[in-house]
Design a protein around this motif. Sequence first.
Motif, mmCIF file in Angstrom:
data_model
loop_
_atom_site.group_PDB
_atom_site.id
_atom_site.type_symbol
_atom_site.label_atom_id
_atom_site.label_comp_id
_atom_site.label_asym_id
_atom_site.label_seq_id
_atom_site.Cartn_x
_atom_site.Cartn_y
_atom_site.Cartn_z
ATOM 1 N N PHE A 417 0.819 -1.211 0.000
ATOM 2 C CA PHE A 417 0.000 0.000 0.000
ATOM 3 C C PHE A 417 0.857 1.268 0.000
ATOM 4 C CE2 PHE A 417 -3.590 -2.662 1.542
ATOM 5 C CZ PHE A 417 -4.542 -2.215 0.633
ATOM 6 N N ASP A 418 2.041 1.193 0.577
ATOM 7 C CA ASP A 418 2.890 2.385 0.632
ATOM 8 C C ASP A 418 3.327 2.842 -0.754
ATOM 9 O OD1 ASP A 418 2.621 2.133 3.340
ATOM 10 O OD2 ASP A 418 4.560 1.140 3.636
ATOM 11 N N SER A 419 3.389 1.930 -1.694
ATOM 12 C CA SER A 419 3.848 2.252 -3.049
ATOM 13 C C SER A 419 2.727 2.160 -4.066
ATOM 14 C CB SER A 419 4.987 1.316 -3.458
ATOM 15 O OG SER A 419 6.046 1.357 -2.522
ATOM 16 N N ALA A 420 1.487 2.198 -3.619
ATOM 17 C CA ALA A 420 0.368 2.057 -4.554
ATOM 18 C C ALA A 420 0.307 3.210 -5.541
ATOM 19 C CB ALA A 420 -0.950 1.958 -3.783
ATOM 20 N N ASP A 421 0.743 4.408 -5.128
ATOM 21 C CA ASP A 421 0.695 5.559 -6.032
ATOM 22 C C ASP A 421 1.688 5.441 -7.176
ATOM 23 O OD1 ASP A 421 -1.199 6.584 -4.335
ATOM 24 O OD2 ASP A 421 0.227 7.833 -3.219
ATOM 25 N N SER A 422 2.677 4.579 -7.040
ATOM 26 C CA SER A 422 3.688 4.434 -8.089
ATOM 27 C C SER A 422 3.305 3.418 -9.151
ATOM 28 C CB SER A 422 5.040 4.035 -7.464
ATOM 29 O OG SER A 422 5.469 5.003 -6.529
ATOM 30 N N LEU A 423 2.191 2.721 -8.970
ATOM 31 C CA LEU A 423 1.763 1.764 -9.994
ATOM 32 C C LEU A 423 1.290 2.509 -11.244
ATOM 33 C CD1 LEU A 423 -0.231 -0.834 -7.849
ATOM 34 C CD2 LEU A 423 1.998 -1.158 -8.932
ATOM 35 N N SER A 424 1.546 1.916 -12.379
ATOM 36 C CA SER A 424 1.179 2.555 -13.638
ATOM 37 C C SER A 424 -0.328 2.529 -13.848
ATOM 38 C CB SER A 424 1.884 1.854 -14.803
ATOM 39 O OG SER A 424 1.416 0.509 -14.921
ATOM 40 N N GLU A 425 -0.783 3.383 -14.740
ATOM 41 C CA GLU A 425 -2.213 3.459 -15.029
ATOM 42 C C GLU A 425 -2.709 2.177 -15.684
ATOM 43 O OE1 GLU A 425 -5.338 6.242 -17.610
ATOM 44 O OE2 GLU A 425 -3.191 6.703 -17.550
ATOM 45 N N ALA A 426 -1.882 1.538 -16.496
ATOM 46 C CA ALA A 426 -2.294 0.309 -17.165
ATOM 47 C C ALA A 426 -2.559 -0.808 -16.166
ATOM 48 C CB ALA A 426 -1.229 -0.130 -18.175
ATOM 49 N N ILE A 427 -1.744 -0.898 -15.127
ATOM 50 C CA ILE A 427 -1.962 -1.941 -14.121
ATOM 51 C C ILE A 427 -3.296 -1.721 -13.412
ATOM 52 C CG2 ILE A 427 -1.112 -2.878 -11.945
ATOM 53 C CD1 ILE A 427 1.705 -2.450 -12.922
ATOM 54 N N GLY A 428 -3.581 -0.493 -13.035
ATOM 55 C CA GLY A 428 -4.843 -0.232 -12.367
ATOM 56 C C GLY A 428 -6.050 -0.402 -13.261
ATOM 57 N N ARG A 429 -5.884 -0.254 -14.560
ATOM 58 C CA ARG A 429 -7.023 -0.337 -15.476
ATOM 59 C C ARG A 429 -7.350 -1.772 -15.853
ATOM 60 N NH1 ARG A 429 -6.217 2.903 -20.906
ATOM 61 N NH2 ARG A 429 -6.125 4.590 -19.345
ATOM 62 N N TYR A 430 -6.338 -2.602 -16.081
ATOM 63 C CA TYR A 430 -6.579 -3.932 -16.634
ATOM 64 C C TYR A 430 -6.581 -5.039 -15.588
ATOM 65 C CZ TYR A 430 -5.783 -1.728 -21.167
ATOM 66 O OH TYR A 430 -5.876 -0.904 -22.269
ATOM 67 N N THR A 431 -6.271 -4.758 -14.355
ATOM 68 C CA THR A 431 -6.314 -5.790 -13.301
ATOM 69 C C THR A 431 -7.652 -5.675 -12.568
ATOM 70 O OG1 THR A 431 -5.133 -4.268 -11.844
ATOM 71 C CG2 THR A 431 -3.816 -5.902 -13.005
ATOM 72 N N ARG A 432 -8.633 -6.416 -13.030
ATOM 73 C CA ARG A 432 -9.975 -6.365 -12.453
ATOM 74 C C ARG A 432 -10.178 -7.419 -11.375
ATOM 75 N NH1 ARG A 432 -14.034 -7.492 -15.192
ATOM 76 N NH2 ARG A 432 -15.430 -5.932 -14.286
ATOM 77 N N ALA A 433 -9.313 -8.385 -11.296
ATOM 78 C CA ALA A 433 -9.320 -9.338 -10.185
ATOM 79 C C ALA A 433 -8.337 -8.831 -9.138
ATOM 80 C CB ALA A 433 -8.932 -10.734 -10.655
ATOM 81 N N ARG A 434 -8.805 -8.640 -7.905
ATOM 82 C CA ARG A 434 -7.982 -7.975 -6.906
ATOM 83 C C ARG A 434 -8.074 -8.701 -5.569
ATOM 84 N NH1 ARG A 434 -8.131 -1.454 -8.025
ATOM 85 N NH2 ARG A 434 -7.473 -1.593 -10.213
ATOM 86 N N VAL A 435 -6.965 -8.622 -4.833
ATOM 87 C CA VAL A 435 -6.861 -9.228 -3.507
ATOM 88 C C VAL A 435 -6.161 -8.227 -2.602
ATOM 89 C CG1 VAL A 435 -5.833 -11.075 -2.145
ATOM 90 C CG2 VAL A 435 -6.816 -11.590 -4.377
ATOM 91 N N VAL A 436 -6.687 -8.031 -1.415
ATOM 92 C CA VAL A 436 -6.047 -7.201 -0.404
ATOM 93 C C VAL A 436 -5.796 -8.073 0.818
ATOM 94 C CG1 VAL A 436 -8.312 -6.380 0.381
ATOM 95 C CG2 VAL A 436 -6.262 -5.140 1.031
ATOM 96 N N LEU A 437 -4.577 -8.036 1.327
ATOM 97 C CA LEU A 437 -4.161 -8.892 2.434
ATOM 98 C C LEU A 437 -3.645 -8.039 3.582
ATOM 99 C CD1 LEU A 437 -2.216 -11.716 0.524
ATOM 100 C CD2 LEU A 437 -4.585 -11.749 1.291
ATOM 101 N N GLY A 438 -3.756 -8.600 4.784
ATOM 102 C CA GLY A 438 -3.197 -7.956 5.955
ATOM 103 C C GLY A 438 -4.083 -6.881 6.536
ATOM 104 N N PRO A 439 -3.623 -6.218 7.580
ATOM 105 C CA PRO A 439 -4.404 -5.157 8.218
ATOM 106 C C PRO A 439 -4.562 -3.957 7.293
ATOM 107 C CG PRO A 439 -2.196 -5.242 9.153
ATOM 108 C CD PRO A 439 -2.332 -6.433 8.259
ATOM 109 N N SER A 440 -5.783 -3.500 7.149
ATOM 110 C CA SER A 440 -6.089 -2.352 6.302
ATOM 111 C C SER A 440 -7.382 -1.729 6.800
ATOM 112 C CB SER A 440 -6.213 -2.752 4.826
ATOM 113 O OG SER A 440 -7.169 -3.788 4.669
ATOM 114 N N SER A 441 -7.529 -0.455 6.567
ATOM 115 C CA SER A 441 -8.716 0.264 6.997
ATOM 116 C C SER A 441 -9.879 -0.035 6.053
ATOM 117 C CB SER A 441 -8.444 1.769 7.024
ATOM 118 O OG SER A 441 -8.146 2.236 5.714
ATOM 119 N N PRO A 442 -11.112 0.160 6.521
ATOM 120 C CA PRO A 442 -12.251 -0.044 5.616
ATOM 121 C C PRO A 442 -12.206 0.850 4.391
ATOM 122 C CG PRO A 442 -12.993 0.032 7.904
ATOM 123 C CD PRO A 442 -11.540 0.425 7.908
ATOM 124 N N GLN A 443 -11.640 2.057 4.519
ATOM 125 C CA GLN A 443 -11.529 2.942 3.363
ATOM 126 C C GLN A 443 -10.547 2.388 2.338
ATOM 127 O OE1 GLN A 443 -11.280 3.880 6.545
ATOM 128 N NE2 GLN A 443 -13.235 4.969 6.794
#
Length: 535
Positions: A417-443
């Motif tokens: 999550f600390d480096s999420a802003d550095s991911l490219s736009e293509a990765i965020g657009r075409y990866t529709r299957a997603r997994v979040v692991l570990g402690p994270s806020s509801p937001q």
Amino acid sequence: MARRPLPRILSKDSARLARTQLARSRELARTAADSATDVLHPLITISRGLRLLALTGRDRWAATPKDKRGPLLFLAAAVIMAVALMPYGPLLAAVSLMVAAAWYGRDHAPAAPDGQDEAQLERLQSLYEALVPCFAVADDPAPLYAHGGEWAAVFAEHEFDDGGRLERIVMRYPAYFPDGDPEARARVERLLTAKAGRGREYRFTWEEESNRLTLSVLAALPADVVAQRFVTAPGETVLGLTDPDEVRRTLPLSYGEESRDVPPVLWRTGSRSPEPHLLIMGQPGSGTSTLVRSIALQALRHGDVMIVDGGGTGEYSCLTGRQGVLAVKCAPAGAVAGLEWAARETERRLLAVNQARQAGSPPPEDTTRPLWLLLDRPTVFTHLAEAEHRTDPQALLQVPLRHGRAAGVTVVVAEQFDSADSLSEAIGRYTRARVVLGPSSPQQVAGFLGAPAPTTPPDQIPPGRGYARLGSGPVHRLQVPATPDPYDEATPEPARQAVLSLLPARTAPADPEPARATEVVAPAEPADPLPADRA
């Protein structure tokens, strides 16, 4: 004329004596009333029953059509005459009438459910009082929730566990409550979580049509499942385990010496998959590398794998030189070379498949074998590329992400999550299957998955625990099977042996000491064209 004496002013002692006598008189009157009620209770019950029977008879008579009232009167008269002529008939009729009146006149108030004591009832009343500020408004003429109200009017169902803790409850809420507002829902859910008891996972089910909210306690997902050979078809990948009521399919998994059927979260890839690529997010130590390693072991059964390890810690050195592993890249130059080859390979597959379709022939065999690109923390290479003015490896993923479904290329990206802003736009657009692991806020969960988590997070989150969402589907709880690095000294022996048993055979001799943070290339260097059997 005699003069009347003036009233004497009461002293403190006389006033206290008067109040004592008044309280004693009230207590005697209350005791006498209770005694009279106990003595006259059978008579009161029979009187109430006779009144109810009379009202029921009047309603039946009013509902009877006029043309049928004559025969009904004749039948009633015949029954009365037959009873009067029978031996002991009037006595039996009177006894039957009294029994029926006593039955209809009994107290119809529902008794307290079995297993509920005063503490449980107090907890329900306390929960009701706590919900009043959430569901009550000042101008409601008939409020469901009001201070001093009764919880039985709004709690349709409730269950407690053996320890007396609330396990499930179904409650009604007013129709004007904004149940479509996420903030209003979150306020109620936080309150219920605090009142029902912390340290457990809760699922909230909002039924907007019937204005009902169901709170249920979820059992903890099994965290002792190790990597193993899953019974799946080609193109199916097990991301982890979930709740039994969330999926329709189960898989037989082994728990040590026993076997159990568990519900999996299956991710389907291939040319017909609506979610051909996967993005994994988490905190350090949350199990993102474990999930990538688990996916790699499953992908090697039917395809080829190329791994780009941005962490540089040697998490994937156990796959070096294995059959089907094209390369394990741990350096920026090698990552760029490998992804350049992957982009060219994707274009070559597209051209070959297009030519085969135009000719009316099946696709070539070298285009049907799946190719998996697994990237763990690619943003590390992005920072290095910016500092050294080199090509960003993420920019080379544009072609595999856009055309990977048709070319049989699957991209899996794991990042923190600390480096999420550095991911490219293509990765965020075409990866529709997603997994979040570990402690994270509801937001964070709602922003990353596109939908809020349906459950509350546990207090103690084991590695590999999180949520998964495939495309626009529902959000599932997820527990990733333990797939640790078998070369790590801290890995338990059973888990080490489980991972080693799943590794393919080696195609190159292994070094005495596995490399931990150096780039190791398989016999087929991705930067160059593949051999003839794969090109």
